[in-house]
Design a protein around this motif. Structure first.
Motif, PDB file in Angstrom:
ATOM      1  N   MET A  47       0.819  -1.164  -0.110  1.00 51.25           N
ATOM      2  CA  MET A  47      -0.119  -0.113   0.082  1.00 51.25           C
ATOM      3  C   MET A  47       0.843   1.127  -0.057  1.00 51.25           C
ATOM      4  SD  MET A  47      -2.824   1.272   2.684  1.00 51.25           S
ATOM      5  CE  MET A  47      -3.722  -0.302   2.650  1.00 51.25           C
ATOM      6  N   ASN A  48       0.511   2.044  -0.840  1.00 45.96           N
ATOM      7  CA  ASN A  48       1.144   3.349  -0.879  1.00 45.96           C
ATOM      8  C   ASN A  48       0.523   4.581  -0.208  1.00 45.96           C
ATOM      9  OD1 ASN A  48      -0.421   4.788  -2.650  1.00 45.96           O
ATOM     10  ND2 ASN A  48       0.768   3.934  -4.519  1.00 45.96           N
ATOM     11  N   LEU A  49       1.102   5.749  -0.121  1.00 48.69           N
ATOM     12  CA  LEU A  49       0.540   6.756   0.744  1.00 48.69           C
ATOM     13  C   LEU A  49      -0.711   7.383   0.042  1.00 48.69           C
ATOM     14  CD1 LEU A  49       0.765   8.742   2.842  1.00 48.69           C
ATOM     15  CD2 LEU A  49       2.148  10.243   1.409  1.00 48.69           C
ATOM     16  N   ASP A  50      -0.900   7.298  -1.243  1.00 52.04           N
ATOM     17  CA  ASP A  50      -2.310   7.821  -1.927  1.00 52.04           C
ATOM     18  C   ASP A  50      -3.176   6.672  -1.684  1.00 52.04           C
ATOM     19  OD1 ASP A  50      -1.060   9.948  -2.969  1.00 52.04           O
ATOM     20  OD2 ASP A  50      -0.244   8.904  -5.035  1.00 52.04           O
ATOM     21  N   GLU A  51      -2.783   5.423  -1.674  1.00 57.49           N
ATOM     22  CA  GLU A  51      -3.768   4.507  -1.441  1.00 57.49           C
ATOM     23  C   GLU A  51      -4.469   4.460   0.100  1.00 57.49           C
ATOM     24  OE1 GLU A  51      -2.395   0.760  -4.523  1.00 57.49           O
ATOM     25  OE2 GLU A  51      -1.532   0.946  -2.527  1.00 57.49           O
ATOM     26  N   LEU A  52      -3.533   4.587   1.058  1.00 61.46           N
ATOM     27  CA  LEU A  52      -3.718   4.946   2.396  1.00 61.46           C
ATOM     28  C   LEU A  52      -4.592   6.416   2.637  1.00 61.46           C
ATOM     29  CD1 LEU A  52      -3.277   3.301   5.047  1.00 61.46           C
ATOM     30  CD2 LEU A  52      -1.061   4.946   5.170  1.00 61.46           C
ATOM     31  N   THR A  53      -4.384   7.179   2.069  1.00 61.46           N
ATOM     32  CA  THR A  53      -5.043   8.568   2.217  1.00 61.46           C
ATOM     33  C   THR A  53      -6.606   8.244   1.759  1.00 61.46           C
ATOM     34  OG1 THR A  53      -3.002   9.835   1.923  1.00 61.46           O
ATOM     35  CG2 THR A  53      -5.110  10.980   1.496  1.00 61.46           C
ATOM     36  N   LYS A  54      -6.625   7.828   0.675  1.00 58.14           N
ATOM     37  CA  LYS A  54      -7.932   7.358  -0.048  1.00 58.14           C
ATOM     38  C   LYS A  54      -8.717   6.239   0.929  1.00 58.14           C
ATOM     39  CE  LYS A  54     -10.247   6.024  -4.057  1.00 58.14           C
ATOM     40  NZ  LYS A  54     -10.315   5.478  -5.680  1.00 58.14           N
ATOM     41  N   LYS A  55      -8.248   5.638   1.401  1.00 57.23           N
ATOM     42  CA  LYS A  55      -8.829   4.501   2.305  1.00 57.23           C
ATOM     43  C   LYS A  55      -9.230   5.317   3.581  1.00 57.23           C
ATOM     44  CE  LYS A  55      -8.291   0.497   4.865  1.00 57.23           C
ATOM     45  NZ  LYS A  55      -7.171  -0.803   5.125  1.00 57.23           N
ATOM     46  N   PHE A  56      -8.674   6.071   3.828  1.00 54.46           N
ATOM     47  CA  PHE A  56      -8.824   6.999   5.255  1.00 54.46           C
ATOM     48  C   PHE A  56      -9.704   8.339   5.045  1.00 54.46           C
ATOM     49  CE2 PHE A  56      -6.147   3.898   6.996  1.00 54.46           C
ATOM     50  CZ  PHE A  56      -6.811   3.615   8.189  1.00 54.46           C
ATOM     51  N   SER A  57     -10.039   8.375   3.687  1.00 57.83           N
ATOM     52  CA  SER A  57     -10.784   9.842   3.475  1.00 57.83           C
ATOM     53  C   SER A  57     -12.277   9.870   3.528  1.00 57.83           C
ATOM     54  CB  SER A  57     -10.419  10.385   2.242  1.00 57.83           C
ATOM     55  OG  SER A  57     -10.661   9.505   1.207  1.00 57.83           O
ATOM     56  N   ALA A 107      -6.233   8.738  10.714  1.00 59.20           N
ATOM     57  CA  ALA A 107      -5.495   9.008   9.736  1.00 59.20           C
ATOM     58  C   ALA A 107      -4.460  10.218  10.208  1.00 59.20           C
ATOM     59  CB  ALA A 107      -5.921   9.537   8.561  1.00 59.20           C
ATOM     60  N   ILE A 108      -5.072  11.216  10.938  1.00 60.35           N
ATOM     61  CA  ILE A 108      -4.252  12.350  11.401  1.00 60.35           C
ATOM     62  C   ILE A 108      -3.608  11.817  12.491  1.00 60.35           C
ATOM     63  CG2 ILE A 108      -4.645  14.876  12.618  1.00 60.35           C
ATOM     64  CD1 ILE A 108      -7.430  15.026  10.794  1.00 60.35           C
ATOM     65  N   PHE A 109      -4.023  11.172  13.223  1.00 60.25           N
ATOM     66  CA  PHE A 109      -3.242  10.735  14.674  1.00 60.25           C
ATOM     67  C   PHE A 109      -2.187   9.977  14.061  1.00 60.25           C
ATOM     68  CE2 PHE A 109      -2.286   7.712  17.911  1.00 60.25           C
ATOM     69  CZ  PHE A 109      -1.944   8.538  18.930  1.00 60.25           C
ATOM     70  N   SER A 110      -2.313   9.200  13.194  1.00 54.56           N
ATOM     71  CA  SER A 110      -1.234   8.296  12.618  1.00 54.56           C
ATOM     72  C   SER A 110      -0.109   9.199  11.906  1.00 54.56           C
ATOM     73  CB  SER A 110      -1.638   7.179  11.740  1.00 54.56           C
ATOM     74  OG  SER A 110      -2.643   6.457  11.985  1.00 54.56           O
ATOM     75  N   THR A 111      -0.627  10.172  11.315  1.00 58.55           N
ATOM     76  CA  THR A 111       0.277  11.136  10.622  1.00 58.55           C
ATOM     77  C   THR A 111       1.031  11.967  11.429  1.00 58.55           C
ATOM     78  OG1 THR A 111      -1.251  11.228   8.499  1.00 58.55           O
ATOM     79  CG2 THR A 111       0.104  13.048   8.836  1.00 58.55           C
ATOM     80  N   LEU A 112       0.328  12.370  12.658  1.00 54.88           N
ATOM     81  CA  LEU A 112       1.275  13.091  13.344  1.00 54.88           C
ATOM     82  C   LEU A 112       2.625  12.335  13.952  1.00 54.88           C
ATOM     83  CD1 LEU A 112      -1.503  14.878  15.337  1.00 54.88           C
ATOM     84  CD2 LEU A 112      -0.014  16.136  13.787  1.00 54.88           C
ATOM     85  N   PHE A 113       2.171  10.850  14.238  1.00 54.81           N
ATOM     86  CA  PHE A 113       3.098  10.092  14.870  1.00 54.81           C
ATOM     87  C   PHE A 113       4.195   9.738  13.808  1.00 54.81           C
ATOM     88  CE2 PHE A 113       4.770   5.997  15.424  1.00 54.81           C
ATOM     89  CZ  PHE A 113       5.063   5.638  16.841  1.00 54.81           C
ATOM     90  N   ILE A 114       3.812   9.372  12.501  1.00 52.56           N
ATOM     91  CA  ILE A 114       4.871   9.029  11.704  1.00 52.56           C
ATOM     92  C   ILE A 114       5.544  10.283  11.137  1.00 52.56           C
ATOM     93  CG2 ILE A 114       4.964   8.350   9.251  1.00 52.56           C
ATOM     94  CD1 ILE A 114       2.459   6.638   9.766  1.00 52.56           C
ATOM     95  N   ALA A 115       5.031  11.516  11.140  1.00 47.42           N
ATOM     96  CA  ALA A 115       5.734  12.707  10.751  1.00 47.42           C
ATOM     97  C   ALA A 115       6.810  12.911  11.630  1.00 47.42           C
ATOM     98  CB  ALA A 115       4.682  13.852  10.437  1.00 47.42           C
ATOM     99  N   GLY A 116       6.257  13.040  12.945  1.00 43.59           N
ATOM    100  CA  GLY A 116       7.276  13.142  14.149  1.00 43.59           C
ATOM    101  C   GLY A 116       8.507  12.097  13.960  1.00 43.59           C
ATOM    102  N   ASN A 117       8.223  10.724  13.782  1.00 43.78           N
ATOM    103  CA  ASN A 117       9.375  10.021  13.600  1.00 43.78           C
ATOM    104  C   ASN A 117      10.237  10.171  12.556  1.00 43.78           C
ATOM    105  OD1 ASN A 117       8.594   8.418  15.957  1.00 43.78           O
ATOM    106  ND2 ASN A 117       7.676   6.998  14.879  1.00 43.78           N
ATOM    107  N   LYS A 118       9.695  10.699  11.289  1.00 45.00           N
ATOM    108  CA  LYS A 118      10.419  10.957  10.077  1.00 45.00           C
ATOM    109  C   LYS A 118      11.269  12.326  10.182  1.00 45.00           C
ATOM    110  CE  LYS A 118       7.979   8.587   6.400  1.00 45.00           C
ATOM    111  NZ  LYS A 118       8.115   8.242   5.013  1.00 45.00           N
ATOM    112  N   LEU A 119      10.480  13.255  10.961  1.00 45.11           N
ATOM    113  CA  LEU A 119      11.459  14.299  11.106  1.00 45.11           C
ATOM    114  C   LEU A 119      12.733  14.304  12.111  1.00 45.11           C
ATOM    115  CD1 LEU A 119       8.436  16.872  11.126  1.00 45.11           C
ATOM    116  CD2 LEU A 119      10.303  16.798   9.435  1.00 45.11           C
ATOM    117  N   GLN A 120      12.438  13.318  13.059  1.00 42.12           N
ATOM    118  CA  GLN A 120      13.469  13.252  13.951  1.00 42.12           C
ATOM    119  C   GLN A 120      14.544  12.343  13.348  1.00 42.12           C
ATOM    120  OE1 GLN A 120      12.322  11.385  17.977  1.00 42.12           O
ATOM    121  NE2 GLN A 120      14.226  10.949  18.375  1.00 42.12           N
ATOM    122  N   THR A 121      14.395  11.349  12.467  1.00 41.92           N
ATOM    123  CA  THR A 121      15.176  10.736  11.880  1.00 41.92           C
ATOM    124  C   THR A 121      16.036  11.539  10.833  1.00 41.92           C
ATOM    125  OG1 THR A 121      14.072   8.546  11.929  1.00 41.92           O
ATOM    126  CG2 THR A 121      15.579   8.728  10.272  1.00 41.92           C
TER     127      THR A 121
END
Length: 163
Positions: free
Chosen positions: A1-11, A20-34
């Protein structure tokens, strides 16, 4: 599953969008930290955030106050402070207002870091947000600021509010 598919699934519903917002905040935080941890050789992103708050504060702040502001425990602040002290970025002193509390004070090395090294990270921030219009930045800023009200609401519900 890619980001576009995931976004569509949760919209398709508000409930799914919340997830999706909660997951995005968590994932974005991890990616920015890395990204920033790999890019800033002198300090980690968490250390950087602590230094930024200490540097911007008009008064000395205690470990507890810094933990409250950064959303972590006093013990986490102490661990970050220990590393930053060993690197020469800060000193730790007794609070002038409470003899039981310790405060973090920036050294000249912090000013040197922001004067000489920080410009590169400013460029990274600019690059991170260049995909947004000024209006979108304003909207995102407003919405993220409102997120704190939701966090406070959740803290009250779970009994984790700061007294």
């Amino acid at each position: 599953m890619n980001l576009d598919e995931l976004t569509k699934k949760f919209s398709n519903s508000t409930e799914n969008q919340r997830k999706a917002i909660f997951s995005t905040l968590f994932i974005a935080g991890n990616k920015l930290q890395t990204l920033f941890d790999n890019h800033i050789p002198k300090v980690s992103l968490k250390q950087f955030m602590l230094l930024s708050i200490v540097r911007q504060s008009k008064e000395q702040m205690t470990f507890t106050q810094l933990g409250d502001l950064l959303g972590c425990s006093r013990q986490n602040i102490k661990k970050l402070a220990d590393v930053l002290m060993k690197k020469g970025f800060i000193t730790v002193q007794q609070s002038p207002h409470d003899t039981r509390a310790m405060c973090i004070c920036p050294t000249e090395k912090v000013d040197d870091f922001y004067a000489n090294d920080f410009a590169e990270y400013q460029e990274d921030l600019k690059y991170l947000f260049e995909v947004y219009t000024d209006k979108e930045i304003e909207t995102l800023f407003t919405l993220l600021s409102r997120l704190y009200a939701g966090i406070e609401n959740l803290e009250k519900r779970t009994g984790n509010e700061k007294k």
